[in-house]
Design an enzyme around this catalytic site. Sequence first.
Site, PDB file in Angstrom:
ATOM      1  CB  SER A 188      -0.747  -0.194   1.159  1.00  0.00           C
ATOM      2  OG  SER A 188      -2.127   1.156   1.129  1.00  0.00           O
ATOM      3  CG  ASP A 346      -6.857  -2.423  -3.954  1.00  0.00           C
ATOM      4  OD1 ASP A 346      -7.577  -1.547  -3.011  1.00  0.00           O
ATOM      5  OD2 ASP A 346      -6.050  -2.817  -3.724  1.00  0.00           O
ATOM      6  CG  HIS A 376      -6.168  -2.006   0.107  1.00  0.00           C
ATOM      7  ND1 HIS A 376      -5.359  -1.420  -1.106  1.00  0.00           N
ATOM      8  CD2 HIS A 376      -5.933  -1.337   1.351  1.00  0.00           C
ATOM      9  CE1 HIS A 376      -4.005  -1.004  -0.051  1.00  0.00           C
ATOM     10  NE2 HIS A 376      -4.732  -0.613   0.911  1.00  0.00           N
TER      11      HIS A 376
END
EC number: 3.1.1.71
Length: 406
Positions: A188, A346, A376
């Site tokens: 991320s 996501d 995610h």
Amino acid sequence: MRLRWAGAVLLSAAAYYVYLPLPSAVSEPWKLMLLDALFRGFMHVGDMAHTLGVCHRVHFLNRVVSWVEVIEARSCPGVHVSDITLGGVATRVFQPKGGRKLKRGVIYFHGGGWALGSGRMRSYDLLCRKMAEDLDAVIMSVDYRLAPEAVFPDQYHDALAASRAFLSARVLDRYSVDPERLCVSGDSAGGNLAAAVAQELGSDSSAKVKFKAQALIYPVLQALDFYTPSYQQNQAVPILYRPVMARFWLQYLGANASLEPLLLANNHSSLDQQSISAPTRSKLDWTALLPAERKRHFRPVIKETGSPGLVGEVPGLVDVRAAPLLADEGVLRRTPQAYVMTCEFDVLRDDGLMYARRLQDAGVAVTSDHYEDGFHACMVFAFLPMWSSVGQRSMDGYIRWLDENL
């Protein structure tokens, strides 16, 4: 009878709060609903604390994380764990016991929107322990500074300083790491930092030691288009909602939170923004960079007129150190072979897919690992109590690629 009615009302209210319509193909939807309800609950309490002036919402969330997740550096029979300072940045080191004399090495940056989390969280600690054991590798998990106290480029500078120290002869010798088998990685926001570091050090002709690989896990790579197909398709899919990602970007770039509606409307990337050139726009033109099965029926949202001067007010929006997807092809060409993980459900899916395509077009060897039932942050949920099937599969795939390519 009254107690029964009260119980029924409470249960109904809880079910209403927890239940969320999810795509049928997402992995284990009820687990995701429960996780999301927990996360939303803490975010709501944090927002209340922020509004009342008790504390910043981010500080509240990080206190919860520290209370629930952060653990001490405890060694186990197979791995020695210690906390050190790497390039002036707090770092947790995982050293396998025994095995090869010279180890592989991975420097890892945790996710959390540049504002939340820690490499000392239980989930990251367990991930790095497993990586150290399975790969017979030294893993260094970096605790870069966080927003709101630190804003861009602070986190980037921390990641770069730690990486330069990681590549130094002094550190490699101290931890018996093979200078030919090094990887920079993160998930991320940490994937963002890993990509930016790979670009900077790949282009540094003075560097004596280079990374052999970069491994990016559902990375966030651009903030100019909040209407990519994945942002449109997954805007209401937990755990990373579209408005939350815009909020993280504004915090990271040190911008006013009131700009969130402008970002969500793509006003900041309108055609009258003279500071965004045509070549820059082409680097995130998903109509050309994404395969047909990802574009589906979605259409670009491009504003003719928007908010004049917004990019000048927030220059980080077009700074490649913050948005690695905007890098020139010559910079990408000098980065190491890449692993890019993406998840179907996501909002950041297309950031990763576009970056993988641009790396390939620049001549970089790329493995694109896509999980059709993934969401995610799924990889950090490969452990109890929030174990998920796709979390386990994605973690296994990630470690397998490192084993085969590092």
